[in-house]
Design a protein around this motif. Sequence first.
Motif, PDB file in Angstrom:
ATOM      1  N   UNK A   1      19.922  94.816  10.115  1.00 21.39           N
ATOM      2  CA  UNK A   1      18.979  93.806  10.587  1.00 21.39           C
ATOM      3  C   UNK A   1      18.807  93.947  12.094  1.00 21.39           C
ATOM      4  N   UNK A   2      17.721  93.398  12.641  1.00 20.25           N
ATOM      5  CA  UNK A   2      17.559  93.439  14.105  1.00 20.25           C
ATOM      6  C   UNK A   2      18.641  92.606  14.789  1.00 20.25           C
ATOM      7  N   UNK A   3      18.925  92.925  16.053  1.00 20.19           N
ATOM      8  CA  UNK A   3      20.005  92.247  16.769  1.00 20.19           C
ATOM      9  C   UNK A   3      19.681  90.787  17.084  1.00 20.19           C
ATOM     10  N   UNK A   4      18.408  90.479  17.306  1.00 16.77           N
ATOM     11  CA  UNK A   4      18.041  89.174  17.846  1.00 16.77           C
ATOM     12  C   UNK A   4      17.258  88.291  16.879  1.00 16.77           C
ATOM     13  N   UNK A   5      17.231  88.650  15.597  1.00 19.41           N
ATOM     14  CA  UNK A   5      16.453  87.861  14.638  1.00 19.41           C
ATOM     15  C   UNK A   5      16.971  88.137  13.231  1.00 19.41           C
ATOM     16  N   UNK A   6      16.718  87.217  12.294  1.00 16.38           N
ATOM     17  CA  UNK A   6      17.092  87.492  10.904  1.00 16.38           C
ATOM     18  C   UNK A   6      16.199  88.565  10.292  1.00 16.38           C
ATOM     19  N   UNK A   7      16.677  89.213   9.268  1.00 19.41           N
ATOM     20  CA  UNK A   7      15.889  90.195   8.532  1.00 19.41           C
ATOM     21  C   UNK A   7      14.877  89.459   7.656  1.00 19.41           C
ATOM     22  N   UNK A   8      13.607  89.869   7.711  1.00 22.26           N
ATOM     23  CA  UNK A   8      12.546  89.223   6.941  1.00 22.26           C
ATOM     24  C   UNK A   8      12.228  90.022   5.679  1.00 22.26           C
ATOM     25  N   UNK A   9      12.281  89.343   4.547  1.00 22.61           N
ATOM     26  CA  UNK A   9      11.865  89.921   3.270  1.00 22.61           C
ATOM     27  C   UNK A   9      10.562  89.264   2.846  1.00 22.61           C
ATOM     28  N   UNK A  10       9.570  90.074   2.505  1.00 22.50           N
ATOM     29  CA  UNK A  10       8.256  89.563   2.137  1.00 22.50           C
ATOM     30  C   UNK A  10       7.794  90.188   0.828  1.00 22.50           C
ATOM     31  N   UNK A  11       6.859  89.527   0.165  1.00 21.14           N
ATOM     32  CA  UNK A  11       6.225  90.108  -1.007  1.00 21.14           C
ATOM     33  C   UNK A  11       5.281  91.204  -0.546  1.00 21.14           C
ATOM     34  N   UNK A  12       5.492  92.413  -1.032  1.00 21.92           N
ATOM     35  CA  UNK A  12       4.695  93.550  -0.593  1.00 21.92           C
ATOM     36  C   UNK A  12       3.518  93.838  -1.505  1.00 21.92           C
ATOM     37  N   UNK A  13       3.008  95.044  -1.397  1.00 19.83           N
ATOM     38  CA  UNK A  13       1.841  95.478  -2.163  1.00 19.83           C
ATOM     39  C   UNK A  13       2.167  95.542  -3.651  1.00 19.83           C
ATOM     40  N   UNK A  14       1.242  95.085  -4.475  1.00 21.08           N
ATOM     41  CA  UNK A  14       1.414  95.179  -5.921  1.00 21.08           C
ATOM     42  C   UNK A  14       0.937  96.550  -6.402  1.00 21.08           C
ATOM     43  N   UNK A  15       1.815  97.266  -7.099  1.00 16.29           N
ATOM     44  CA  UNK A  15       1.491  98.538  -7.710  1.00 16.29           C
ATOM     45  C   UNK A  15       1.370  98.367  -9.230  1.00 16.29           C
ATOM     46  N   UNK A  16       0.608  99.253  -9.837  1.00  9.44           N
ATOM     47  CA  UNK A  16       0.553  99.347 -11.295  1.00  9.44           C
ATOM     48  C   UNK A  16       1.353 100.580 -11.703  1.00  9.44           C
ATOM     49  N   UNK A  17       2.251 100.418 -12.680  1.00  6.96           N
ATOM     50  CA  UNK A  17       3.133 101.505 -13.108  1.00  6.96           C
ATOM     51  C   UNK A  17       2.770 101.951 -14.518  1.00  6.96           C
ATOM     52  N   UNK A  18       2.670 103.247 -14.699  1.00  8.82           N
ATOM     53  CA  UNK A  18       2.407 103.848 -16.004  1.00  8.82           C
ATOM     54  C   UNK A  18       3.746 104.024 -16.712  1.00  8.82           C
ATOM     55  N   UNK A  19       3.934 103.295 -17.792  1.00  7.03           N
ATOM     56  CA  UNK A  19       5.228 103.339 -18.502  1.00  7.03           C
ATOM     57  C   UNK A  19       5.186 104.178 -19.779  1.00  7.03           C
ATOM     58  N   UNK A  20       3.985 104.448 -20.303  1.00  6.47           N
ATOM     59  CA  UNK A  20       3.918 105.244 -21.523  1.00  6.47           C
ATOM     60  C   UNK A  20       2.512 105.284 -22.064  1.00  6.47           C
TER      61      UNK A  20
END
Length: 317
Positions: free
Chosen positions: A298-317
């Motif tokens: 994490x950065x030294x002077x702030x908390x680590x930020x977790x965000x909802x990222x890009x939505x991908x479509x996955x080919x499963x079969x």
Amino acid sequence: MTRGLIVNPQSGKASGKGLELASLLKNDTHVVVRILDDFSRLGAFLEEMAAARVSELFISSGDGTVQAIQTEIAERYAPGFVPHLALLPHGTTNMTAADLGFRNRNVKVQADFIANRQPRILAKRPTLRVANPKDGKIRHGMFLGTGAIWQATVFCQDAVHRVGLKGDFATFATLAAAIAKSLFSPANPADPTRIDRPYDITLLQGGKTVLADQHLMLLATTLDKLILGTRPFWGGKDGPIRVSTIPYPVPSIARWLLPLMYGGEDRTVPQGARSLSGSSFEIKTRIPFVIDGEFFEAPDDAPLRLETGLEFTYVCG
């Protein structure tokens, strides 16, 4: 329609599956095949895929390469170029592919599908965007952990993989070692080699502290299931990111391991264990993190930020 295939030949201790697949497809003019023998070439390969208007990108690799490709697409090419992804579990660790990957593991079947078949099974999932790591490199992965998860991953990479175990077998060996140690030797919080020791972790949501103090581990993911089919989340899903924490000390690892990993949404958990969901979180800790097998801080002077990222479509079969 043009499809793409990127093969990391070093995945899975150089198992050869990706290279075999590439060989089967090398003469197909509708498939752009690239061998990632030098990771610095990844950006150029994706540039080619974008120029060729690749609609479905097959990735022969483990979790780390998948994360790198998702990051490049999300941060450099979206929304203009966001191909469907097909994850071929040819790596040492394949947690993402276990949930969202292509279901048939036969290389010849995979080659036939890439050359001739249309997808019937698709899944959509956003990434877990790590917005501000210390090294400044944004990451779009699917799983993040700290505390005992970081320590267990170090053990896996340094010891278990060295003797040839990989994937779920490596994870099982790591968990077995931790459980055995907790059963037959007393806890020692000062012992840095112990996986089952306390870690200072603070979790925030919407700027408000959700929990603090010492915990055994914290995990965050947008996956529905993790290694060995585990689902360490409970209490309902109100957002794409699920975060769970296990307190320290856990009353009994042998008693609570299975309920925590495999119970339902209304499961009984040890006192102090928490599970939340949402679109973003912040984490304060001096312990390193691991995201899809890669270590960072994490950065030294702030908390680590977790965000909802890009939505991908996955080919499963």
